[in-house]
Design a protein around this motif. Structure first.
Motif, PDB file in Angstrom:
ATOM      1  N   THR A   1       0.838  -1.045   0.068  1.00  0.00           N
ATOM      2  CA  THR A   1      -0.015   0.082  -0.025  1.00  0.00           C
ATOM      3  C   THR A   1       0.841   1.115  -0.058  1.00  0.00           C
ATOM      4  OG1 THR A   1      -0.181  -0.126   2.495  1.00  0.00           O
ATOM      5  CG2 THR A   1      -1.914  -1.115   1.172  1.00  0.00           C
ATOM      6  N   GLN A   2       2.173   1.204   0.670  1.00  0.00           N
ATOM      7  CA  GLN A   2       2.919   2.414   0.749  1.00  0.00           C
ATOM      8  C   GLN A   2       3.875   2.311  -0.710  1.00  0.00           C
ATOM      9  OE1 GLN A   2       2.684   4.673   2.991  1.00  0.00           O
ATOM     10  NE2 GLN A   2       0.993   3.793   3.771  1.00  0.00           N
ATOM     11  N   GLY A   3       3.666   1.612  -1.296  1.00  0.00           N
ATOM     12  CA  GLY A   3       4.560   1.366  -2.505  1.00  0.00           C
ATOM     13  C   GLY A   3       6.118   0.968  -2.293  1.00  0.00           C
ATOM     14  N   ILE A   4       6.164   0.325  -1.332  1.00  0.00           N
ATOM     15  CA  ILE A   4       7.571  -0.440  -1.332  1.00  0.00           C
ATOM     16  C   ILE A   4       7.706  -1.787  -1.471  1.00  0.00           C
ATOM     17  CG2 ILE A   4       9.496  -0.659   0.600  1.00  0.00           C
ATOM     18  CD1 ILE A   4       7.993   1.352   2.341  1.00  0.00           C
ATOM     19  N   ILE A   5       7.562  -1.927  -2.736  1.00  0.00           N
ATOM     20  CA  ILE A   5       7.239  -3.221  -3.455  1.00  0.00           C
ATOM     21  C   ILE A   5       8.491  -4.418  -2.989  1.00  0.00           C
ATOM     22  CG2 ILE A   5       6.961  -4.420  -5.477  1.00  0.00           C
ATOM     23  CD1 ILE A   5       4.930  -2.499  -4.824  1.00  0.00           C
ATOM     24  N   PRO A   6       9.797  -4.102  -2.944  1.00  0.00           N
ATOM     25  CA  PRO A   6      10.962  -4.899  -2.669  1.00  0.00           C
ATOM     26  C   PRO A   6      10.676  -5.787  -1.213  1.00  0.00           C
ATOM     27  CG  PRO A   6      11.861  -3.188  -3.940  1.00  0.00           C
ATOM     28  CD  PRO A   6      10.296  -2.779  -3.624  1.00  0.00           C
ATOM     29  N   LEU A   7      10.453  -4.580  -0.139  1.00  0.00           N
ATOM     30  CA  LEU A   7      10.295  -5.254   1.114  1.00  0.00           C
ATOM     31  C   LEU A   7       9.063  -5.821   1.397  1.00  0.00           C
ATOM     32  CD1 LEU A   7      11.071  -4.714   4.134  1.00  0.00           C
ATOM     33  CD2 LEU A   7       9.659  -2.757   4.209  1.00  0.00           C
ATOM     34  N   GLY A   8       7.966  -5.427   0.564  1.00  0.00           N
ATOM     35  CA  GLY A   8       6.759  -6.478   0.664  1.00  0.00           C
ATOM     36  C   GLY A   8       6.756  -7.952   0.075  1.00  0.00           C
ATOM     37  N   ILE A   9       7.709  -7.915  -1.069  1.00  0.00           N
ATOM     38  CA  ILE A   9       7.866  -9.224  -1.869  1.00  0.00           C
ATOM     39  C   ILE A   9       8.728 -10.031  -0.546  1.00  0.00           C
ATOM     40  CG2 ILE A   9       9.224 -10.350  -3.285  1.00  0.00           C
ATOM     41  CD1 ILE A   9       8.210  -8.229  -5.403  1.00  0.00           C
ATOM     42  N   LEU A  10       9.635  -9.357  -0.040  1.00  0.00           N
ATOM     43  CA  LEU A  10      10.708 -10.163   1.178  1.00  0.00           C
ATOM     44  C   LEU A  10       9.763 -10.634   2.109  1.00  0.00           C
ATOM     45  CD1 LEU A  10      13.490 -10.901   1.999  1.00  0.00           C
ATOM     46  CD2 LEU A  10      13.650  -8.362   3.025  1.00  0.00           C
ATOM     47  N   LEU A  11       9.035  -9.758   2.842  1.00  0.00           N
ATOM     48  CA  LEU A  11       8.015  -9.951   3.701  1.00  0.00           C
ATOM     49  C   LEU A  11       7.175 -11.188   3.627  1.00  0.00           C
ATOM     50  CD1 LEU A  11       7.521  -6.460   5.538  1.00  0.00           C
ATOM     51  CD2 LEU A  11       8.884  -8.299   6.293  1.00  0.00           C
ATOM     52  N   PHE A  12       6.523 -11.176   2.159  1.00  0.00           N
ATOM     53  CA  PHE A  12       5.867 -12.228   1.789  1.00  0.00           C
ATOM     54  C   PHE A  12       6.641 -13.567   1.840  1.00  0.00           C
ATOM     55  CE2 PHE A  12       3.859 -14.955  -1.602  1.00  0.00           C
ATOM     56  CZ  PHE A  12       2.706 -14.765  -1.220  1.00  0.00           C
ATOM     57  N   PHE A  13       7.704 -13.472   1.390  1.00  0.00           N
ATOM     58  CA  PHE A  13       8.546 -14.874   1.263  1.00  0.00           C
ATOM     59  C   PHE A  13       8.684 -15.334   2.686  1.00  0.00           C
ATOM     60  CE2 PHE A  13       9.120 -13.950  -3.085  1.00  0.00           C
ATOM     61  CZ  PHE A  13       8.705 -15.160  -3.746  1.00  0.00           C
TER      62      PHE A  13
END
Length: 283
Positions: A30-42
């Protein structure tokens, strides 16, 4: 290979961590921090992969790239290495209702026999790694044990009068022999037999009729023998009482005739009709 009991860490903390990672993933997107979001998802996915739930009378066999790590038997929510392979093995008691087998007993007579077996996994490492399929192993070895038992004892003692143990009359001892042999056969697979019982035992249909006639004939002979023994005793008692009380004096020929008549009366299957002798024994 022997079983190794492993007690992993509680899984509640890792479950909460995985949920926080998922929440962080949503926030990052939602904040546009895509790399961090992908990392947290994995990270969340990997955390969920390491969480296991052990129900009562269940276990998990853990292996790491082909190496046996241990077995978790304690109930609850746990966290293990996500790279572990987790194989479920039930510790519950199971029933095996064996099919009816046609085999030859010790005397060579064809019979039908079946058994009911209660078993459970005792050593999960042996059950998993020592045999290919422990359930199929139990089925095959149980059939082999029943066949061996049937060939070790006669069905009954009609043909072998000196037999001290028969399948028909030695229920408790026969069941004990079957249970001991099964435990010996299934020990390499980590299986324990809790109970084994013969559930079906009969002559094969092709000889059942002949064996039934033989059993009936044996029973008739035994009954006749007992009747004759009782009749002879009663005749002897009658003669002794007559002589003791001096009711009548009988010579040997009259005694023989009386004995004959009494035996006919006592041993006959039907009621006899008395015959009155109007003359004497000699006329």
């Amino acid at each position: 290979m022997n079983e190794k009991i492993k007690t992993p860490i509680s899984g509640f903390a890792m479950l909460g961590f995985a949920v926080l990672c998922l929440a962080g993933t949503a926030f990052s997107f939602t904040q546009g921090i895509i790399p961090l979001g992908i990392l947290l998802f994995f990270v969340a996915i990997i955390s969920f992969m390491g969480i296991i739930i052990i129900n009562p009378n269940e276990s998990r066999v853990l292996t790491f790239f082909g190496t046996y790590v241990g077995t978790v038997k304690e109930n609850g929510l746990f966290f293990v290495n996500p790279l572990f392979k987790k194989q479920s093995v039930s510790l519950r008691a199971r029933n095996l209702n064996g099919q009816s087998l046609k085999v030859n007993d010790k005397m060579g007579n064809p019979i039908e026999i079946a058994a009911v077996i209660v078993w459970q996994v005792n050593d999960t490492a042996k059950a998993t790694f020592s045999v290919d399929n422990y359930t199929q192993y139990v089925n095959i070895q149980s059939e082999a044990a029943v066949r061996h038992l049937a060939g070790s004892c006669p069905y009954d003692n009609l043909e072998d009068e000196n037999a001290t143990l028969t399948l028909r009359d030695g229920a408790d001892k026969v069941n004990e022999m079957l249970e001991n042999e099964l435990n010996e056969r299934l020990a390499p697979a980590g299986i324990t037999v809790l109970e084994a019982r013969i559930s079906h035992l009969a002559y094969a249909p092709e000889i059942a009729g002949a064996m039934l006639q033989r059993q009936q004939a044996t029973a008739v002979v035994a009954a006749r023998k007992q009747i004759v023994e009782g009749a002879v005793g009663m005749v002897q008692m009658a003669l002794e009482k007559l002589s003791e009380r001096e009711i009548v004096h009988l010579d040997e020929e009259r005694k023989a005739a009386m004995v004959s008549n009494l035996l006919v009366v006592l041993c006959a299957e039907k009621a006899v009709s008395p015959v009155l002798n109007a003359g004497t024994l000699y006329n």
